[in-house]
Design an enzyme around this catalytic site. Structure first.
Site, short mmCIF file in Angstrom:
data_model
loop_
_atom_site.label_atom_id
_atom_site.label_comp_id
_atom_site.label_asym_id
_atom_site.label_seq_id
_atom_site.Cartn_x
_atom_site.Cartn_y
_atom_site.Cartn_z
N GLY A 242 0.76 -1.24 0.00
CA GLY A 242 0.00 0.00 0.00
C GLY A 242 0.79 1.29 0.00
O GLY A 242 0.20 2.37 -0.16
N GLU A 282 3.99 -6.49 1.84
CA GLU A 282 3.59 -6.93 0.50
C GLU A 282 3.57 -5.77 -0.49
O GLU A 282 2.53 -5.43 -1.05
CB GLU A 282 2.19 -7.55 0.56
CG GLU A 282 2.06 -8.73 1.47
CD GLU A 282 0.62 -9.21 1.61
OE1 GLU A 282 -0.31 -8.51 1.20
OE2 GLU A 282 0.43 -10.31 2.13
N ARG A 285 3.13 -1.66 -5.91
CA ARG A 285 3.35 -0.40 -6.62
C ARG A 285 4.74 0.21 -6.33
O ARG A 285 5.41 0.68 -7.25
CB ARG A 285 2.27 0.59 -6.19
CG ARG A 285 2.22 1.84 -7.02
CD ARG A 285 1.26 2.84 -6.37
NE ARG A 285 0.02 2.28 -5.93
CZ ARG A 285 -1.11 2.25 -6.64
NH1 ARG A 285 -1.15 2.77 -7.85
NH2 ARG A 285 -2.21 1.71 -6.13
N ARG A 320 -5.88 3.01 -15.40
CA ARG A 320 -5.88 3.77 -14.14
C ARG A 320 -6.52 5.16 -14.25
O ARG A 320 -7.32 5.53 -13.38
CB ARG A 320 -4.46 3.87 -13.56
CG ARG A 320 -3.80 2.50 -13.32
CD ARG A 320 -2.57 2.59 -12.42
NE ARG A 320 -2.97 2.95 -11.07
CZ ARG A 320 -2.86 4.16 -10.56
NH1 ARG A 320 -2.31 5.12 -11.27
NH2 ARG A 320 -3.28 4.41 -9.34
N TYR A 324 -9.69 5.27 -11.86
CA TYR A 324 -9.50 5.91 -10.55
C TYR A 324 -9.23 7.41 -10.68
O TYR A 324 -8.71 8.02 -9.72
CB TYR A 324 -8.29 5.31 -9.81
CG TYR A 324 -8.19 3.82 -9.85
CD1 TYR A 324 -9.06 3.02 -9.10
CD2 TYR A 324 -7.21 3.19 -10.60
CE1 TYR A 324 -8.95 1.64 -9.13
CE2 TYR A 324 -7.09 1.80 -10.63
CZ TYR A 324 -7.97 1.04 -9.90
OH TYR A 324 -7.85 -0.33 -9.93
N CYS A 351 -13.58 3.34 -28.18
CA CYS A 351 -14.86 3.96 -28.50
C CYS A 351 -15.66 4.28 -27.23
O CYS A 351 -16.73 3.73 -27.00
CB CYS A 351 -15.64 3.00 -29.40
SG CYS A 351 -17.20 3.65 -29.92
N GLU A 352 -15.07 5.10 -26.37
CA GLU A 352 -15.76 5.54 -25.15
C GLU A 352 -15.22 6.91 -24.78
O GLU A 352 -13.99 7.12 -24.84
CB GLU A 352 -15.47 4.58 -23.98
CG GLU A 352 -16.00 3.19 -24.24
CD GLU A 352 -16.49 2.48 -22.98
OE1 GLU A 352 -16.80 3.16 -21.99
OE2 GLU A 352 -16.54 1.25 -23.03
N1 LLP Z 1 -1.42 -7.02 -0.58
C1 LLP Z 1 -2.73 -7.14 -0.80
C2 LLP Z 1 -3.51 -8.09 -0.02
C3 LLP Z 1 -3.35 -6.34 -1.79
O1 LLP Z 1 -4.66 -6.46 -2.00
C4 LLP Z 1 -2.57 -5.42 -2.53
C5 LLP Z 1 -3.18 -4.59 -3.56
C6 LLP Z 1 -1.18 -5.35 -2.26
C7 LLP Z 1 -0.64 -6.16 -1.27
C8 LLP Z 1 -0.26 -4.42 -3.00
O2 LLP Z 1 -0.57 -3.10 -2.78
P1 LLP Z 1 0.40 -1.95 -3.33
O3 LLP Z 1 1.72 -2.01 -2.58
O4 LLP Z 1 0.63 -2.20 -4.78
O5 LLP Z 1 -0.34 -0.71 -3.09
N2 LLP Z 1 -5.39 -1.30 -9.30
C9 LLP Z 1 -5.24 -0.30 -8.28
C10 LLP Z 1 -4.59 -0.87 -7.03
C11 LLP Z 1 -5.29 -2.06 -6.47
C12 LLP Z 1 -4.55 -2.67 -5.31
C13 LLP Z 1 -5.10 -3.99 -4.94
N3 LLP Z 1 -4.41 -4.63 -3.86
C14 LLP Z 1 -4.46 0.87 -8.85
O6 LLP Z 1 -4.12 0.85 -10.03
O7 LLP Z 1 -4.21 1.84 -8.15
#
Ligand code: LLP
Length: 427
Positions: A242, A282, A285, A320, A324, A351-352
């Site tokens: 996150g 975890e 990004r 994205r 979002y 086409c949107e």
């Molecule tokens: N762990 C779990 C259980 C998760 O659900 C996620 C992301 C992560 C780790 C990794 O999170 P990160 O470090 O990448 O923030 N598609 C969206 C983001 C969706 C995230 C889903 N879960 C976007 O493009 O911003």
């Protein structure tokens, strides 16, 4: 973005030692381009940030952010574990060579088949419901296996991020409700085939303030203290991913800013319990996000309600912005030394009307044939792509110094109809 991974030379954007113009000439447009150096820098900064912790720390890369096999293999060989959210991600993580003791099988809706696959692979599970606990226990017992589990807990914390990617709220579909966590663990310690090994949470994504994580650490230790009373020895506390990145140039916490706050909070927590669980993180990004650009050729420029620049990549390749309202920096890769003189809105070929990559950006005069670079697309870029509108997915290239490797080929027309069957009776 790490300075030497993306820089300007002679008016052109370079990824390490290769110019984006050359890359598009050689590999075509649109094109995802990754810098191996940027990836290694990110991995090293996580490692360095947590090197002073006096407890075990393990990084589990979130495969959903980017599941290209070459990328996965590069990360696996750095001794990272993996967070997987489906049978497909588990398959890819195993193929990439991640240590199965540290591939955490996450997910709020795992099928019995997925659970069986995970148990046979011998990976630990993050369990999202009591129903899932029962299923894991039954299948593990049938197979004569013991599965290490953590519950995904819902700590009811509200980070300041887009509502679609905040996951630790009371109203979210994820995790065991806070009030029921201890009862869930009581059930788990008495379930055959299951060994309670940890606690898991993930409060959301693209979080640029570290304090909600510190809050979550405190919550995790509240649970830890309670479940130790059940005789559990904790192997890990997994704080999820996150950590946000700096999409807009407004600043974002680095792994070291993150560690600076998390490590003391964790140490504090450890002093209140008997076992010595490792800290698991975890990140997705913050490992892969800033390592890539999407290069996309300008098909036409149109003066209408706005100055529209129509390029050959749309939300089929980068969803994205549409999904979002995400902001990604853009530049004209072949005019990096030109004065920014006009305001443009960059739109894709889908086409949107929602197919907008970037709104109202001041750029040098844009012409047909120019190459637009969209930055920070390594995470949730290609991995969320689709073939909508009959568009083939583009190629992915990895740059290492002067060399550029194709790590995924552009799809063929036949890929658009792959796995389809035409009932011969009908024709
Ligand atoms: N762990 C779990 C259980 C998760 O659900 C996620 C992301 C992560 C780790 C990794 O999170 P990160 O470090 O990448 O923030 N598609 C969206 C983001 C969706 C995230 C889903 N879960 C976007 O493009 O911003």
């Amino acid at each position: 973005m790490s300075a030497k991974s993306f820089e300007v030379r002679g008016g052109n954007l370079f990824v390490e030692g290769v110019s984006c113009v050359e890359l598009v000439e050689k590999f075509g447009s649109p094109l995802y381009v990754y810098s191996i150096k940027a990836l290694k820098d990110n991995i090293n900064s996580y490692r360095k940030a947590f090197s002073k912790a006096n407890f075990g720390v393990r990084f589990l890369y979130a495969v959903k952010a980017n599941n290209n096999l070459t990328i996965l293999k590069l990360i696996a060989r750095e001794n990272f574990g993996a967070d997987v959210f489906s049978d497909g991600e588990l398959y890819m993580a195993l193929l990439a060579g991640f240590d199965r003791n540290y591939i955490l099988f996450n997910g709020n809706s795992k099928s019995d088949e997925e659970i069986r696959m995970g148990i046979e692979a011998g990976v630990p599970f993050s369990v999202d419901s009591l129903d899932e606990l029962k299923t894991i226990s039954r299948i593990a017992d049938e197979l004569g296996r013991e599965v290490r589990i953590a519950f995904r807990i819902n700590p009811d914390i509200s980070p300041d991020t887009h509502p679609k990617i905040a996951t630790g709220l009371k109203t979210s579909k994820f995790g065991i409700p806070w009030e029921e966590v201890i009862d869930a663990y009581k059930l788990a310690v008495n379930s055959p085939g299951v060994k309670v090994a940890g606690i898991h949470c993930h409060i959301g994504s693209q979080i640029t303030d570290v304090s909600p994580f510190v809050e979550a650490v405190k919550r995790m230790f509240e649970v830890a203290r309670e479940i130790e009373k059940l005789g559990v020895e904790l192997e890990f506390l997994d704080m999820g991913g996150g950590l946000g990145i700096d999409y807009e140039g407004k600043g974002a916490p680095t792994p070291s800013d993150f560690a600076e706050k998390i490590v003391p909070a964790y140490e504090n927590g450890l002093s209140t319990i008997k076992s010595e669980p490792e800290l698991w993180l975890e990140p997705g990004r913050s490992i892969i996000g800033n390592t890539a650009v999407l290069l996309t050729r300008v098909n036409s420029v149109k003066r209408a309600y706005k100055n529209f620049v129509a390029v050959d990549a749309g939300f089929n390749l980068l969803i994205r912005p549409a999904m979002y309202d995400a902001y990604h920096k853009v530049a004209v890769a072949n005019k990096m030394d030109k004065r920014e003189e006009e305001v443009y809105t960059i739109v894709g070929p889908i086409c949107e009307s929602g197919d907008v990559l970037a709104r109202d950006r001041r750029l040098p005069k844009v012409e047909k044939g120019d190459i637009i670079a969209v930055f920070d697309v390594g995470a949730y870029g290609f991995s969320m792509s689709s073939q909508y509108n009959g568009r083939r997915r583009c190629a992915e290239v990895l740059v290492d110094g002067e060399r550029a490797y194709t790590i995924r080929e552009r799809e063929r027309y036949s890929d658009l109809i792959a796995n389809q069957l035409i009932p011969t009776d009908l024709f």
